[in-house]
Design a protein around this motif. Structure first.
Motif, short mmCIF file in Angstrom:
data_model
loop_
_atom_site.label_atom_id
_atom_site.label_comp_id
_atom_site.label_asym_id
_atom_site.label_seq_id
_atom_site.Cartn_x
_atom_site.Cartn_y
_atom_site.Cartn_z
N GLN A 140 0.83 -1.14 -0.05
CA GLN A 140 0.04 -0.11 0.15
C GLN A 140 0.82 1.22 0.02
OE1 GLN A 140 -2.31 -1.00 3.63
NE2 GLN A 140 -3.96 -1.69 2.26
N ILE A 141 2.07 1.37 0.79
CA ILE A 141 2.91 2.32 0.71
C ILE A 141 3.34 2.44 -0.83
CG2 ILE A 141 5.12 3.20 1.43
CD1 ILE A 141 2.80 3.38 3.59
N GLY A 142 3.74 1.43 -1.47
CA GLY A 142 4.23 1.38 -2.67
C GLY A 142 3.13 2.19 -3.70
N GLU A 143 1.96 1.64 -3.50
CA GLU A 143 0.79 2.30 -4.15
C GLU A 143 0.83 4.05 -4.12
OE1 GLU A 143 -2.64 0.22 -3.39
OE2 GLU A 143 -2.13 -1.68 -4.69
N MET A 144 0.86 4.06 -2.67
CA MET A 144 0.84 5.60 -2.45
C MET A 144 2.02 6.33 -3.03
SD MET A 144 -0.19 6.42 1.43
CE MET A 144 -0.08 8.29 1.16
N LYS A 145 3.16 5.75 -3.20
CA LYS A 145 4.31 6.30 -3.79
C LYS A 145 4.06 6.44 -5.35
CE LYS A 145 8.72 7.52 -4.37
NZ LYS A 145 8.89 7.45 -6.03
N SER A 146 3.16 5.82 -6.07
CA SER A 146 2.99 5.74 -7.38
C SER A 146 2.24 6.96 -7.49
CB SER A 146 2.50 4.35 -7.85
OG SER A 146 1.22 4.18 -7.37
N TYR A 147 1.20 7.15 -6.53
CA TYR A 147 0.26 8.33 -6.70
C TYR A 147 1.18 9.76 -6.57
CZ TYR A 147 -3.19 4.73 -5.53
OH TYR A 147 -4.26 3.51 -5.47
N VAL A 148 1.92 9.75 -5.79
CA VAL A 148 2.64 10.76 -5.47
C VAL A 148 3.63 10.98 -6.71
CG1 VAL A 148 4.73 11.91 -4.15
CG2 VAL A 148 2.94 10.47 -2.96
N ASP A 149 4.24 10.34 -7.14
CA ASP A 149 5.02 10.54 -8.40
C ASP A 149 3.91 10.89 -9.82
OD1 ASP A 149 6.91 9.52 -7.23
OD2 ASP A 149 7.25 7.54 -8.06
N GLN A 150 2.93 10.46 -9.83
CA GLN A 150 2.10 10.78 -10.71
C GLN A 150 1.41 12.21 -10.51
OE1 GLN A 150 -1.26 7.87 -12.22
NE2 GLN A 150 0.10 6.73 -10.62
N ILE A 151 1.27 12.50 -9.04
CA ILE A 151 0.81 13.73 -9.02
C ILE A 151 1.93 14.91 -9.03
CG2 ILE A 151 -0.03 15.43 -6.99
CD1 ILE A 151 -1.24 12.75 -5.70
N LEU A 152 2.86 14.71 -8.91
CA LEU A 152 4.10 15.76 -8.97
C LEU A 152 4.44 16.23 -10.44
CD1 LEU A 152 6.81 14.19 -6.56
CD2 LEU A 152 5.33 16.40 -6.05
N GLU A 153 3.99 15.18 -11.14
CA GLU A 153 4.24 15.51 -12.79
C GLU A 153 3.12 16.17 -13.25
OE1 GLU A 153 4.25 12.70 -16.95
OE2 GLU A 153 4.88 11.64 -15.17
N LEU A 154 1.86 15.73 -12.77
CA LEU A 154 0.42 16.60 -13.14
C LEU A 154 0.75 18.04 -12.58
CD1 LEU A 154 -2.44 13.93 -12.19
CD2 LEU A 154 -1.39 14.73 -14.76
#
Length: 335
Positions: A200-214
């Motif tokens: 779940q922490i890994g999934e959150m990390k992927s969300y953060v990466d996508q958000i920082l790009e957006l």
């Protein structure tokens, strides 16, 4: 019954008188009796309501019909409430006004009163855009686009709203994507008793990466609110308090630059700062943000008690027992 109780307390006696839900001259009807009994705390359940109004052997069917009629009256009355006295931020009050205007506009347009409907649509569109309400801005822009394309043709205005709609669609797409991330994370937090798993922490990390790009292409209020919530929460979960503080402060700066005020967002990110500074054992800084939050909170509401909980931890950690005593006394007397 819970729904009726909430509606009765939302529509207080003064407002009831002003918008004429009941006969002003004669408050003796059963609908008034039911409303009055709820407000005064005489009934808290449907069984108590039926007994009070119809007796032990009274008709359950008659009571249910009465309750349904009262609920309908109260729901209609909420449409006419003035929100000037409601303890909401500037943006929340604006959203209330735009939502009401949008409903009025739809009623007028459906009754073929184009002139009045479009007049309201223009005002609603302007206010929704001013307060970065992407959803309502898009809805009203579509109506104006249709109007200037067909009912009152103007190529210049038609193309203006067409361009606006294209931009709004992109913004809304980003907002919905981040909203999905936020809801997924919130669901785990609220329903899972154990800590976030490594997956779940890994999934959150992927969300953060996508958000920082957006984040490079979207700067709407709703996008920022959910994005920074996810980012700061992620860094707190992995005990990276420095990054959490960095993004909390960045979020507060972003909201300070908005041309409108929203206390809830600032309260939220100050709370994240409090958690991060407590994690770093910098209690005096955590206390500073806690005190700032108290200044914008209404005493004795839900968020006030949350703040008191944080303040209790901060004062305890610093050994400020006199302040701690005052806090406990204040909370105890508020019950």
């Amino acid at each position: 019954m819970d729904n009726l109780i909430a509606l009765c307390h939302l529509i207080d006696t003064e407002r009831v008188e002003n918008i004429d839900i009941f006969d002003k001259k004669k408050h003796t009807g059963k609908a008034w009796q039911l409303y009055d009994a709820v407000i005064k705390g005489k009934i808290t359940s449907d069984d108590e309501g039926k007994t009070l109004l119809y007796g032990e052997e009274g008709s359950r069917h008659d009571y249910n019909r009465l309750k349904a009629r009262l609920e309908k009256k109260l729901l209609n009355a909420t449409f006419f409430l003035q929100n000037d006295s409601i303890d909401h931020s500037e943006r929340k009050k604006a959203r209330f006004d735009v939502a009401r205007s949008y409903s009025l506009m739809q009623i007028l347009l459906n009754r073929l009163d184009k002139r009045s409907g479009i007049k309201i649509a223009k005002k609603a569109y302007k206010k929704a855009a001013q307060y970065e309400m992407t959803d309502f801005t898009l809805l009203t822009a579509r109506i104006l686009y249709d109007y200037y394309s067909i009912n009152n043709p103007s190529k210049k205005k038609m193309l203006k709203y067409e361009t606006e709609i294209n931009d709004l669609e992109k913004t809304l797409s980003h907002e919905l994507k981040v909203e999905k991330f936020y809801n997924r994370v919130s669901h785990i937090y609220l329903t899972q008793k154990s800590k976030f798993s490594p997956v779940q922490i890994g999934e959150m990390k992927s969300y953060v990466d996508q958000i920082l790009e957006l984040k490079q292409t979207c700067n709407s209020f709703k996008f920022y609110l959910n994005s920074y919530n996810i980012i700061t929460s992620y860094y707190i979960l992995i005990d990276d308090y420095d990054n959490s503080i960095k993004y909390c402060q960045e979020a507060l700066q972003k909201f300070d630059l908005k041309p409108f005020e929203d206390r809830a967002s600032k309260w939220m990110f100050r709370n994240s700062l409090i958690l991060a500074f407590v994690g770093k054992r910098k209690y005096s800084l955590a206390e500073k943000y806690c005190i700032q939050n108290f200044k914008i909170l209404q005493a004795r509401n839900h968020n006030w008690y949350i703040q008191c909980n944080y303040y209790f931890i901060i004062l305890s950690a610093q050994g400020k027992f006199q302040e701690l005593y005052s806090l406990v006394l204040d909370v105890s007397l508020s019950k």
